[in-house]
Write a protein that holds these residues in place. Structure first.
Motif, PDB file in Angstrom:
ATOM      1  N   SER A 133     -19.935   2.845 -10.396  1.00  0.00           N
ATOM      2  CA  SER A 133     -18.910   4.241 -10.474  1.00  0.00           C
ATOM      3  C   SER A 133     -19.335   4.760 -11.743  1.00  0.00           C
ATOM      4  O   SER A 133     -19.359   5.606 -11.817  1.00  0.00           O
ATOM      5  N   THR A 143      -8.453  15.959   0.548  1.00  0.00           N
ATOM      6  CA  THR A 143      -9.021  15.704   1.981  1.00  0.00           C
ATOM      7  C   THR A 143      -8.943  16.410   3.542  1.00  0.00           C
ATOM      8  O   THR A 143      -9.735  16.929   3.762  1.00  0.00           O
ATOM      9  N   ILE A 148     -16.597  -0.586  -8.865  1.00  0.00           N
ATOM     10  CA  ILE A 148     -16.497   0.293 -10.194  1.00  0.00           C
ATOM     11  C   ILE A 148     -17.489   0.417 -10.988  1.00  0.00           C
ATOM     12  O   ILE A 148     -17.700   1.244 -11.590  1.00  0.00           O
ATOM     13  N   ARG A 179     -10.440  11.314   0.462  1.00  0.00           N
ATOM     14  CA  ARG A 179     -10.281   9.718  -0.776  1.00  0.00           C
ATOM     15  C   ARG A 179      -9.732   8.652   0.605  1.00  0.00           C
ATOM     16  O   ARG A 179      -9.271   7.483   0.056  1.00  0.00           O
ATOM     17  N   TYR A 180     -10.569   8.890   1.691  1.00  0.00           N
ATOM     18  CA  TYR A 180     -10.366   8.236   2.678  1.00  0.00           C
ATOM     19  C   TYR A 180     -11.631   6.666   2.341  1.00  0.00           C
ATOM     20  O   TYR A 180     -12.928   7.551   1.825  1.00  0.00           O
ATOM     21  N   GLY A 181     -11.629   5.739   3.211  1.00  0.00           N
ATOM     22  CA  GLY A 181     -12.468   4.779   3.071  1.00  0.00           C
ATOM     23  C   GLY A 181     -13.811   5.318   3.350  1.00  0.00           C
ATOM     24  O   GLY A 181     -13.714   6.281   4.683  1.00  0.00           O
ATOM     25  N   SER A 184      -8.206   3.107  -7.923  1.00  0.00           N
ATOM     26  CA  SER A 184      -9.729   4.059  -7.448  1.00  0.00           C
ATOM     27  C   SER A 184     -10.178   4.086  -8.942  1.00  0.00           C
ATOM     28  O   SER A 184      -9.509   5.255  -9.364  1.00  0.00           O
ATOM     29  N   VAL A 185     -11.299   4.480  -9.133  1.00  0.00           N
ATOM     30  CA  VAL A 185     -11.883   4.532 -10.074  1.00  0.00           C
ATOM     31  C   VAL A 185     -12.926   6.187 -10.321  1.00  0.00           C
ATOM     32  O   VAL A 185     -13.167   6.243  -9.106  1.00  0.00           O
ATOM     33  N   HIS A 191       0.834  -1.293  -0.050  1.00  0.00           N
ATOM     34  CA  HIS A 191       0.008  -0.323   0.096  1.00  0.00           C
ATOM     35  C   HIS A 191       0.860   1.260   0.186  1.00  0.00           C
ATOM     36  O   HIS A 191       2.489   1.576  -0.390  1.00  0.00           O
ATOM     37  N   PHE A 201      -7.637  -3.124  -0.761  1.00  0.00           N
ATOM     38  CA  PHE A 201      -6.849  -4.191  -0.842  1.00  0.00           C
ATOM     39  C   PHE A 201      -6.048  -4.662   0.003  1.00  0.00           C
ATOM     40  O   PHE A 201      -5.386  -4.097   0.456  1.00  0.00           O
ATOM     41  N   GLY A 202      -6.210  -6.076   0.389  1.00  0.00           N
ATOM     42  CA  GLY A 202      -4.863  -6.723   0.590  1.00  0.00           C
ATOM     43  C   GLY A 202      -4.721  -7.896   0.112  1.00  0.00           C
ATOM     44  O   GLY A 202      -4.931  -7.807  -1.367  1.00  0.00           O
ATOM     45  N   PRO A 203      -3.500  -8.629   0.400  1.00  0.00           N
ATOM     46  CA  PRO A 203      -2.976  -9.610  -1.053  1.00  0.00           C
ATOM     47  C   PRO A 203      -4.542 -10.372  -1.220  1.00  0.00           C
ATOM     48  O   PRO A 203      -3.881 -11.283  -0.810  1.00  0.00           O
ATOM     49  N   ILE A 249     -16.832   8.380  -7.659  1.00  0.00           N
ATOM     50  CA  ILE A 249     -14.929   7.143  -7.066  1.00  0.00           C
ATOM     51  C   ILE A 249     -15.267   5.825  -6.821  1.00  0.00           C
ATOM     52  O   ILE A 249     -16.837   6.079  -5.595  1.00  0.00           O
ATOM     53  N   HIS A 250     -14.735   5.096  -7.191  1.00  0.00           N
ATOM     54  CA  HIS A 250     -14.489   3.747  -6.392  1.00  0.00           C
ATOM     55  C   HIS A 250     -13.362   3.021  -6.302  1.00  0.00           C
ATOM     56  O   HIS A 250     -12.498   3.932  -6.445  1.00  0.00           O
ATOM     57  N   ILE A 251     -12.934   2.861  -4.507  1.00  0.00           N
ATOM     58  CA  ILE A 251     -12.587   2.868  -4.189  1.00  0.00           C
ATOM     59  C   ILE A 251     -12.201   1.441  -3.838  1.00  0.00           C
ATOM     60  O   ILE A 251     -13.127   1.289  -2.547  1.00  0.00           O
ATOM     61  N   PRO A 252     -11.276   0.515  -3.655  1.00  0.00           N
ATOM     62  CA  PRO A 252     -11.061  -0.462  -3.456  1.00  0.00           C
ATOM     63  C   PRO A 252     -10.457  -0.564  -1.899  1.00  0.00           C
ATOM     64  O   PRO A 252      -9.562   0.026  -2.064  1.00  0.00           O
ATOM     65  N   ASP A 310      -5.766   4.834   6.391  1.00  0.00           N
ATOM     66  CA  ASP A 310      -6.637   5.766   5.830  1.00  0.00           C
ATOM     67  C   ASP A 310      -6.537   6.742   6.757  1.00  0.00           C
ATOM     68  O   ASP A 310      -6.024   7.058   7.730  1.00  0.00           O
ATOM     69  N   PHE A 311      -6.448   8.326   5.428  1.00  0.00           N
ATOM     70  CA  PHE A 311      -6.414   9.359   6.865  1.00  0.00           C
ATOM     71  C   PHE A 311      -7.428   9.677   6.215  1.00  0.00           C
ATOM     72  O   PHE A 311      -7.842  10.366   5.797  1.00  0.00           O
TER      73      PHE A 311
END
Lengths: 392, 96, 316, 181
Positions: free
Chosen positions: D22, A280, D19, D61-63, A180-181, A123, D38-40, D33-36, A365-366
């Protein structure tokens, strides 16, 4: 002013946006090795090449070290070149970063910003961008997918300018932008983009009719003169970058400048940062303004050459500066941007209260409450460096 | 003799050397302690010395006999060693 | 058309590799470079890995090169050449640029060891260039440290002829076997004592490139008077002995068919080769007899294997 | 601004749903906005994804911390209520994939919609891939975008028979979703 270029509004992730920009730049050679979170860029570019949508050579190298080595070779040969990487991949390229800028090869690279190991983490951190900060590359930071697209095209114009001839990195935050889309406008075709970005006219490419020795040995009697010249080259690129920003505005309607500011004129406290978190913070600044808190924000689109005059102009009257670093320079006086900003302030004889906030490492996350905490700390404590949101 | 610029702003950019073969001005002949001397009476024009010389210091004449470029010859002695007819002697420098 | 020769006087006079370079007196590298640049016809560009040839021929602002010459770093000459070759392909197709051939020179350190990965990648991808490894069997540029190419028993500064361990304990890596595992269309060994054979191999390589076929790989025996601790005059003589003792078989492999170019029917004693070089002199002492025997065994094994393989229609 | 949180398991198309949503909103000229997250991630592991939709440009842009809508693509995840109820309030709407079972009592009094996406997926795609059926259910329950917009953006992602089957799944999700109050 009328914009005549045809544009399409679409939704893409940051990696795809970069891939489209590279396609629209009509590059000649792509040399890359897969690494998360950059991989989608080279996957899309491979599709463009394999489907005949982009007339380019794709070199599927066996490592990042070779990715940049081949890109450098191709650039010296006169081609328009692209590569992309992240994190460990950038670290593996490290040796060649310096050689590329020293040989004045206008390679353009997208960097999906990602944390360095260990522990391994895919990340976002800005470790990789900062690791390249002394390497003589021009560095842009994208805040949005649109910016990732635009800055890639801008980077080609700047890098290949015969008065610049330096490589460029376009930083885009790993996952936060790469995956991100978002909505963005892309140009309808490469043909039209060539009005802004014509075919590369290489200066002194490899040519058997004009044999040049590239990359010789230079010892103490000449090394320093060659390096002095290189230092001048990156400083001198700034007016050209500004000119290209201006031309891009004329071409696309989208305005860029070395830094973006919001509410700085009467701000007591100014946040300074890089990358996608700027949105943000801007959101928070609007909220704070509604609460009559005099806060402003400066985010750097251009990181190298460091836009020091513009930065000083923006922050000179602030009492408090919060410098946010998404990385840390271990054993140093602080984070990397903190050191840049601090030394610039000192250079210009300014000494505001300055707080270094370390945030978001490895993709943490911020969130708004962390922004609130940073604002609280800069005015109500005398801490110098805080690791925001860390347990314990 | 190539006149190379001296000031940092005047050097060719990227640290390149944009003139070919500037090394020919370098007098590597000063490295030598022994010099090759060719006895053309014994030379059979086989050119083994010419092809083997690391410093292009065997001059191949129009008729394929050979001479020595003492400006560059480092005196390694390969030419004398490879000569099938012992037409080249290595002679100590200094006396001449 | 390939310009094969039968006599040395057929080699043109004009040198593309100039005098005044800083390679040691008696260096084994230039005789190969001179021939490579002439026998590979037409316009050409050289890519050079970090090493003796690179540092000694381009001491700023002096260059010995009359062809475009590119040095990037130590381990990436093959990758750099890959980029140039790919660029040239694109520029020819898209903008009508003129073609040129690419010759890569790397030492044994830059080829056997640190550059092996980038070489393997480039060979696998099939880039059209000629790669020449000039093998002086140690890291000579940094002061004679052992490499994967150093032969067993040889004394270097990191494999000294010690009282307990007398020289390098391990055998030399068989680089050409590794290269052939990539099924390259043409590969060969070269030796400066056999300049006509060397010329004709470069001429053949040039012909392959003209047909758009590559990569080509050459492994060149490059004597180093300083690192091998021998008289500088002996460079060519020791190279010839390497062939005549079967230590350095001269052969070529075309599409997997091995051809031995110099059939050594009655090999000279290996001691004759070893005694000329300080790096091997300790092996002639009675207490190191066992290492000498190992060398002999290894040379015989390799030679016999080569003979057997040369009887196959193809080793691929 | 509308904030959506998607829950599912790796390989079920959680990211694809987000996706597509969005992109459908962007297609309509909105900001999204689509925010994934992700982990492995490996097939089977619980994963999340976020979508934000607004009429104005989205800067944050945070979750998604306080979702307006929670879509649970995988039927078995509903029982992990601490996961599903994180950050929600009484206004939050839930879209559940329910097959052969009832909605657990923990969700009583909340705005719950359900659809048998398992049945739809098997009927249309022949495999338990729920993403397009659940996207259809979300649109049916909330009208967050037009169904046609979703079909339009699916055309860029799928083609041929796969496209047709996914459109079928989308439409069935759209029409079969029911409100439980």
């Amino acid at each position: 002013m009328s914009i005549t270029v045809r544009q399409i509004r679409t939704g893409l992730n940051g990696d795809e946006a970069v891939a489209y920009a590279v396609k629209h730049a009509n590059v000649d050679v792509i040399s890359a090795y897969p690494i998360t979170p950059q991989t989608i860029i080279v996957e899309r570019l491979s599709e463009f090449v394999y489907n005949g949508e982009l007339d380019a050579e794709f070199i599927p190298v066996e490592s990042e070290h070779s990715a940049l080595s081949a890109a450098l070779g191709a650039s010296l040969a006169g081609a328009r070149v692209f590569t992309a990487t992240a994190s460990q991949g950038l670290a593996l390229m490290y040796e060649i970063l310096y050689i590329t800028s020293s040989l004045r090869a206008p390679v353009v690279m997208a960097l999906g910003n990602r944390a360095f190991s260990a522990p391994i983490n895919i990340h976002c951190s800005h470790d990789d961008a900062y690791a390249a900060r002394d390497a003589g590359w021009i560095q842009f930071f994208a805040e949005t997918v649109q910016e990732a697209y635009d800055l890639t095209l801008i980077a080609y114009r700047v890098s290949e300018d015969r008065d610049v001839l330096l490589p460029s990195i376009i930083n885009l935050d790993g996952f936060i932008l790469t995956h991100s889309v978002e909505p963005l406008n892309i140009f309808a075709d490469s043909e039209e983009v060539s009005r802004f970005l014509p075919e590369r006219k290489p200066v002194n490419p490899i040519d058997p009719d004009n044999p040049i020795t590239y990359g010789p040995l230079a010892l103490p009697d000449y090394y320093m003169e060659i390096k002095r010249q290189q230092a001048e080259a990156i400083y001198s690129s700034k007016p050209i970058i500004n000119r290209v920003f201006e031309e891009y505005k004329e071409f696309s309607g989208r305005r860029y400048s070395p830094l973006k500011t919001l509410y700085i004129d009467d701000a007591e406290t100014i946040f300074v940062l890089l990358g996608s978190t700027a949105g943000t913070i801007r959101h928070m600044v609007r909220k704070w303004r509604r609460e009559n808190k005099r806060v402003g924000v400066v985010s750097l689109t251009l990181y190298r050459p460091f836009p020091e005059e513009e930065l000083i102009e923006a922050i000179k009257d602030a009492k408090n500066i919060v410098v946010m670093d998404r990385s840390f320079s271990y054993g140093s006086p602080g984070g990397q941007l903190f050191m840049d900003v601090s030394s610039t302030l000192l250079k210009y004889g300014l000494s505001p209260r300055i707080l270094n906030v370390i945030y978001g490492l490895g993709g943490r996350d911020f969130t708004p409450d962390l922004a609130e905490k940073a604002l609280h700390l800069v005015v109500e404590t005398d801490e110098k460096i805080v690791w925001l949101g860390v347990r314990g | 003799m190539v006149k190379w610029p001296n000031k940092w702003m005047e050097l060719p950019i990227g640290g390149v050397i944009n003139v070919p073969a500037t090394s020919v001005d370098v007098k590597t002949g000063t490295w030598r302690s022994h010099r090759p001397v060719v006895n053309l009476d014994k030379c059979i024009k086989c050119l083994m010395c010419w092809v083997s010389c690391p410093d292009n210091s065997i001059i191949r004449l129009d008729d394929d006999y050979v001479d020595v470029d003492y400006y560059h010859c480092k005196g390694c002695g390969i030419c004398a060693n490879v000569c099938p007819t012992d037409a080249i002697d290595m002679v100590e420098e200094g006396g001449i | 058309m390939a310009n094969f020769i039968r006599r040395l006087n057929e080699i043109p006079r004009e040198e593309l590799f100039a005098s005044g370079h800083g390679l040691c007196a008696g260096c084994g590298i230039p005789p190969m470079v001179k021939i490579a640049l002439k026998a590979v016809d037409g316009p050409k560009t050289v890519v050079n890995a970090t090493g003796c040839l690179e540092v000694a021929t381009t001491l700023y602002p002096n260059t010995a090169w009359r062809v475009p010459w590119v040095h990037n770093a130590f381990e990436n000459a093959a990758a750099t050449a890959s980029g140039i070759e790919a660029a040239l392909r694109a520029l020819k197709r898209k903008r009508g640029w003129k073609d040129y051939k690419i010759i890569v020179f790397g030492g044994d350190g830059g080829t056997f060891d640190i550059g092996l990965q980038s070489l393997s990648g480039a060979l696998e991808r099939g880039h059209k260039f000629i790669y020449v490894c000039y093998d002086n069997e140690a890291y000579m540029n940094t002061g004679i440290q052992r490499s994967g190419a150093t032969p067993i028993g040889a004394a270097t500064t990191t494999s000294p002829a010690g009282r307990v361990i007398p020289g390098k304990p391990e055998n030399k890596k068989n680089l050409l076997d590794i290269v052939l595992a990539h099924r390259v269309p043409y590969a060969a060994t070269l030796n400066s004592a056999y300049p006509i054979d060397m010329w004709n191999k470069f001429a053949k390589a040039s012909e392959y490139l003209d047909k758009g076929i590559g990569p080509i790989f050459f492994h060149y025996y490059s004597p180093c008077p300083v690192g091998w601790r021998m008289d500088s005059a002996l460079s060519i003589e020791v190279a010839r002995l390497a062939v005549q003792t079967r230590i350095w078989p001269l052969y070529e492999v075309e599409e997997g068919k091995i051809k031995i170019n110099v059939m050594v029917r009655r090999p000279k004693p290996i001691e004759e080769y070893l005694k000329l070089q300080g790096r091997f002199r300790h092996l002639l002492k009675p207490e190191n007899r066992h290492i000498l025997e190992k060398i002999k065994e290894y040379v015989e094994l390799n030679w016999n294997r080569l003979i057997r393989l040369s009887q196959l229609d193809s080793i691929y | 601004m509308i904030e959506i949180r998607w829950h599912g398991r790796g390989g079920q198309g959680v990211v694809t749903s987000s996706i597509l949503l969005s992109q459908a909103a962007i297609y309509e000229g909105k900001y999204a906005i689509h925010i994934p997250e992700f982990g492995p991630e490996r097939r089977g592991a619980p994963v999340r994804s976020y979508t934000r939709i607004d009429d104005e440009e989205i800067e944050i842009r945070y979750g998604v911390l306080n979702p307006d809508i929670v879509v649970v693509i995988d039927p078995t995840l509903i029982t992990y209520k601490e996961l599903i109820l994180e950050g929600v309030d009484e206004e939050t709407r839930f879209i559940f994939n329910i097959h052969d079972s009832n909605v657990p009592g923990d969700y009583r009094g909340r705005h719950v919609f359900m659809v048998d996406a398992y049945r739809i997926a098997l009927d249309t795609l022949g495999r338990p891939i729920y993403n397009t059926a659940m996207l259809g259910a979300l649109i049916g329950a909330t009208n967050i975008v037009k169904l046609d917009s979703a079909i339009e953006v699916m055309r860029n992602r799928f083609s041929g028979e796969v496209l047709e089957r996914n459109i079928q799944a989308l439409k069935r999700g759209y029409s079969e979703v029911i409100s439980l109050g």
